[in-house]
Motif scaffolding. Structure first.
Motif, PDB file in Angstrom:
ATOM      1  N   ARG A  34       2.972   5.747   8.185  1.00 15.70           N
ATOM      2  CA  ARG A  34       2.014   4.602   8.633  1.00 15.70           C
ATOM      3  C   ARG A  34       2.702   4.045   9.742  1.00 15.70           C
ATOM      4  O   ARG A  34       2.005   3.761  10.749  1.00 15.70           O
ATOM      5  CB  ARG A  34       1.821   3.652   7.615  1.00 15.70           C
ATOM      6  CG  ARG A  34       1.113   2.384   7.746  1.00 15.70           C
ATOM      7  CD  ARG A  34       0.882   1.577   6.666  1.00 15.70           C
ATOM      8  NE  ARG A  34       2.135   1.341   6.071  1.00 15.70           N
ATOM      9  CZ  ARG A  34       3.186   0.103   6.433  1.00 15.70           C
ATOM     10  NH1 ARG A  34       3.012  -0.423   7.701  1.00 15.70           N
ATOM     11  NH2 ARG A  34       4.304   0.106   6.002  1.00 15.70           N
ATOM     12  N   GLU A  35       4.039   3.796   9.905  1.00 16.53           N
ATOM     13  CA  GLU A  35       4.642   3.070  11.162  1.00 16.53           C
ATOM     14  C   GLU A  35       4.457   3.975  12.146  1.00 16.53           C
ATOM     15  O   GLU A  35       4.317   3.677  13.396  1.00 16.53           O
ATOM     16  CB  GLU A  35       6.024   2.860  10.631  1.00 16.53           C
ATOM     17  CG  GLU A  35       6.115   1.538   9.646  1.00 16.53           C
ATOM     18  CD  GLU A  35       5.773   0.246  10.448  1.00 16.53           C
ATOM     19  OE1 GLU A  35       5.580   0.080  11.547  1.00 16.53           O
ATOM     20  OE2 GLU A  35       5.175  -0.485   9.458  1.00 16.53           O
ATOM     21  N   THR A  47       0.760  -1.168  -0.054  1.00  9.88           N
ATOM     22  CA  THR A  47       0.046   0.075   0.069  1.00  9.88           C
ATOM     23  C   THR A  47       0.881   1.244  -0.159  1.00  9.88           C
ATOM     24  O   THR A  47       0.506   2.152  -0.233  1.00  9.88           O
ATOM     25  CB  THR A  47      -0.858   0.032   1.417  1.00  9.88           C
ATOM     26  OG1 THR A  47      -0.079   0.344   2.371  1.00  9.88           O
ATOM     27  CG2 THR A  47      -1.762  -1.319   1.335  1.00  9.88           C
ATOM     28  N   ASP A  48       2.031   1.297   0.151  1.00  7.04           N
ATOM     29  CA  ASP A  48       3.102   2.300   0.370  1.00  7.04           C
ATOM     30  C   ASP A  48       3.748   2.743  -0.918  1.00  7.04           C
ATOM     31  O   ASP A  48       4.521   1.758  -1.580  1.00  7.04           O
ATOM     32  CB  ASP A  48       4.250   1.767   1.323  1.00  7.04           C
ATOM     33  CG  ASP A  48       3.666   1.618   2.692  1.00  7.04           C
ATOM     34  OD1 ASP A  48       2.474   2.410   3.136  1.00  7.04           O
ATOM     35  OD2 ASP A  48       4.345   0.976   3.490  1.00  7.04           O
ATOM     36  N   ALA A  49       3.471   3.901  -1.335  1.00  8.07           N
ATOM     37  CA  ALA A  49       3.941   4.325  -2.652  1.00  8.07           C
ATOM     38  C   ALA A  49       5.748   4.816  -2.329  1.00  8.07           C
ATOM     39  O   ALA A  49       6.189   5.070  -3.589  1.00  8.07           O
ATOM     40  CB  ALA A  49       3.063   5.501  -3.262  1.00  8.07           C
ATOM     41  N   SER A  50       5.760   5.215  -1.320  1.00 10.28           N
ATOM     42  CA  SER A  50       7.226   5.700  -0.941  1.00 10.28           C
ATOM     43  C   SER A  50       7.545   5.342   0.390  1.00 10.28           C
ATOM     44  O   SER A  50       6.728   5.109   1.230  1.00 10.28           O
ATOM     45  CB  SER A  50       7.165   7.096  -1.204  1.00 10.28           C
ATOM     46  OG  SER A  50       6.414   7.789  -0.148  1.00 10.28           O
TER      47      SER A  50
END
Length: 185
Positions: free
Chosen positions: A89-90, A79-82
């Motif tokens: 998120r973390e 889900t992470d683009a970068s």
């Protein structure tokens, strides 16, 4: 200087890592074995509180049979683009906070002698609590603690700050202090 792969065999594929045995041809023509751990990229955060402390998470690390204080971090997922999205998120998952200011500090291979893990470290400021934060991973058991520099340094001296990303974060913090840079902006 390049090593050409002659043979490659995946011996185990786990949730986080993949273990590969390779035979490579060295520049001198000889064949040599390589044991490689393929690892997802990751991001870590040095989260400064408004009063100049840093949020750490304490968790038990089975490979070393010890609980450590660490800066929040985690793996990039689909889900992470970068790396920045991973860091955001973390931070929320592990601390329940978001940040108003983000700055990329550095990125590096954690241990390129055997793994391709690439880690990006960010500094986060302007932290604020989220009402309904993202849930921690099911297998995480974390204790959140804000430490002053002196408290964090004492943990380092006692051996409870020992992983590379957190040691880097601590020395980054020390350099900022040594240069007289204000942290509680």
């Amino acid at each position: 200087m390049e090593e050409k792969t002659v043979k490659s065999q995946v011996i185990h594929k786990g949730n986080i890592t993949e273990y590969v045995l390779e035979e490579v041809r060295l520049p001198n023509g000889k064949i040599a074995p390589r044991e490689i751990v393929r690892h997802d990229d990751a991001a870590a955060i040095i989260p400064f509180t408004d009063d100049g402390k840093v949020l750490f998470v304490k968790q038990y690390r089975k490979p070393i049979e010890q609980a450590l204080f660490e800066i929040p971090a985690g793996l990039m997922d689909e889900t992470d683009a970068s790396p920045l999205e991973t860091a955001k998120r973390e931070l929320e998952e592990e601390t329940g906070c978001r940040a108003k200011q983000w700055e990329m500090i550095t990125s590096f291979y954690s241990s390129p002698g055997f793994t391709d893990e690439f880690l990006t470290i960010y500094e986060a400021k302007g932290l604020y609590q989220v009402e309904e934060p993202l849930q921690q991973d099911e297998d995480e058991n974390l204790e959140l603690k804000a430490l002053s520099f002196e408290e964090a340094w004492a943990e380092y001296e006692q051996g409870t700050i020992r992983d590379a990303k957190t040691v880097f974060g601590l020395f980054h913090w020390k350099a900022k202090r040594d240069c007289g840079e204000a942290i509680d902006e």
